[in-house]
Design a protein around this motif. Structure first.
Motif, PDB file in Angstrom:
ATOM      1  N   TYR A  69      -9.805  -1.175   3.681  1.00  0.00           N
ATOM      2  CA  TYR A  69      -8.864  -2.221   3.382  1.00  0.00           C
ATOM      3  C   TYR A  69      -9.328  -3.558   4.361  1.00  0.00           C
ATOM      4  N   LYS A  75       0.717  -1.274  -0.063  1.00  0.00           N
ATOM      5  CA  LYS A  75      -0.109   0.048  -0.117  1.00  0.00           C
ATOM      6  C   LYS A  75       0.890   1.159   0.101  1.00  0.00           C
ATOM      7  N   GLY A  90      -1.544   4.381   6.512  1.00  0.00           N
ATOM      8  CA  GLY A  90      -2.800   3.741   6.979  1.00  0.00           C
ATOM      9  C   GLY A  90      -3.583   4.258   8.146  1.00  0.00           C
ATOM     10  N   PHE A 118       1.791   4.172   9.199  1.00  0.00           N
ATOM     11  CA  PHE A 118       0.257   4.002   9.467  1.00  0.00           C
ATOM     12  C   PHE A 118       0.300   4.455  10.988  1.00  0.00           C
ATOM     13  N   LEU A 177      -3.275   0.336  15.026  1.00  0.00           N
ATOM     14  CA  LEU A 177      -4.061  -0.227  14.116  1.00  0.00           C
ATOM     15  C   LEU A 177      -3.243  -1.656  13.838  1.00  0.00           C
ATOM     16  N   ASP A 178      -2.120  -1.776  14.249  1.00  0.00           N
ATOM     17  CA  ASP A 178      -1.234  -2.938  14.404  1.00  0.00           C
ATOM     18  C   ASP A 178      -1.650  -4.021  15.547  1.00  0.00           C
ATOM     19  N   TYR A 225       2.482  -0.705   4.692  1.00  0.00           N
ATOM     20  CA  TYR A 225       1.953   0.631   4.355  1.00  0.00           C
ATOM     21  C   TYR A 225       3.306   1.633   4.220  1.00  0.00           C
ATOM     22  N   SER A 240      -9.050   4.563   6.165  1.00  0.00           N
ATOM     23  CA  SER A 240      -8.595   3.695   5.236  1.00  0.00           C
ATOM     24  C   SER A 240      -8.340   1.950   5.415  1.00  0.00           C
ATOM     25  N   HIS A 241      -7.489   2.094   6.558  1.00  0.00           N
ATOM     26  CA  HIS A 241      -7.340   0.596   6.898  1.00  0.00           C
ATOM     27  C   HIS A 241      -8.523  -0.247   7.380  1.00  0.00           C
ATOM     28  N   ARG A 242      -9.580   0.459   7.801  1.00  0.00           N
ATOM     29  CA  ARG A 242     -11.015  -0.386   8.229  1.00  0.00           C
ATOM     30  C   ARG A 242     -11.627  -0.683   6.722  1.00  0.00           C
ATOM     31  N   LEU A 248       1.025  -5.612  10.128  1.00  0.00           N
ATOM     32  CA  LEU A 248       1.280  -4.263   9.653  1.00  0.00           C
ATOM     33  C   LEU A 248       2.898  -3.896   9.933  1.00  0.00           C
TER      34      LEU A 248
END
Length: 286
Positions: free
Chosen positions: A231, A219, A223, A254, A258-259, A250, A227-229, A268
């Motif tokens: 994806y 990507k 992130g 990011f 989120l990781d 990413y 956008s991550h949600r 991630l």
């Protein structure tokens, strides 16, 4: 202040693979976005590696709906018709409408033109990509001017984004070859009949930071939460269901929080991993 935060959060501004590494906390990301939203968008600014993750596009998505209201569209088009002998779309975008989001304005005006001539949406999209197809020559020239000058939206920006994405897919393949890893890329997978695949399927699984990886997705973006949600729901979980656990890179960083899906099979990273262990080779050594 925001740039200092980026530098501090990414290891004193060290670069890897041509980009500044950025794994930011959610609080740091929100502060940088708040700061960059005060800047006037330009193509040079948006294409800069430091500012690319915080593109003005996000701000526009929050406000664009107001410009598609029927009464607003009619107002825009009436203004255009009154000054039809001059190149006013570019001037209008700069002075009172969308802060250089020219393609949004010319799409509105072109939509009105096409609607009045009862043409289809596909015709509209074709004319946006190729203004010479527009019967009204004055409108065609205006649309072309908007396309050239828009730094956030439109066919030209789409081409740039596609090129950047392809560049990072090539970079990923080069890194895998350097590690002597056998893989299938997206084109090879499609030739085998797969309809929706990650960028890379590893023919021999690897381990990264103690986590099994069967596939890798590239990507060329930052992130963030939205956008991550998206994806996850539209791509990553389907890859997981079909191919098992995988890795998402990413390249522009990011939000660190989120990781959080590593135990469920999605890892991630903000760069190509350096601690890859090939499972087959590891088993032979044992």
């Amino acid at each position: 202040h925001a740039l200092c935060m980026v530098s501090d959060a990414t290891g004193c501004g060290k670069e890897r693979q041509g980009h500044m590494k950025m794994k930011l906390s959610r609080a740091e990301y929100k502060e940088i976005v708040r700061w960059t939203e005060q800047l006037r968008p330009t193509r040079q600014l948006v294409s800069n590696d430091i500012f690319l993750p915080f593109s003005p596009q996000k701000r526009t998505k929050r406000t664009i709906s107001r410009h598609h209201a029927p009464d607003v569209i009619e107002s825009h088009y009436q203004r255009y018709e009154k000054q039809t002998q001059r190149f006013i779309l570019l001037k209008s975008s700069k002075t009172f409408l969308l802060r250089q989001l020219y393609c949004v304005l010319h799409r509105i005006c072109l939509f009105c033109f096409i609607f009045l001539s009862t043409a289809s949406k596909s015709v509209l999209n074709s004319m946006l990509k190729e203004p010479s197809l527009i019967p009204d020559q004055t409108l065609a020239k205006n649309v072309y001017q908007c396309t050239v000058n828009d730094c956030c939206y439109g066919p030209l920006v789409d081409c740039i984004k596609h090129a950047i994405g392809h560049e990072h897919e090539v970079l990923l393949c080069d890194k895998l070859r350097e590690k002597n890893l056998s893989f299938l890329d997206e084109n090879q997978l499609r030739a085998k009949g797969y309809d929706k695949t990650p960028d890379i399927i590893l023919e021999v699984p690897v381990a990264v930071e103690g986590h099994i990886v069967h596939w890798i997705e590239s990507k060329a973006s930052f992130g963030d939460d939205h956008s991550h949600r998206t994806y996850l729901n539209e791509q990553f979980w389907s890859y997981w269901n079909r191919f098992g656990p995988g890795l998402v890179i990413y390249w522009y960083g990011f939000i660190g929080e989120l990781d959080c899906q590593r135990d469920r099979g999605i890892l991630l990273k903000d760069c190509f991993p350096t601690d890859i262990v090939v499972l087959g080779r590891a088993a032979q050594q044992d």
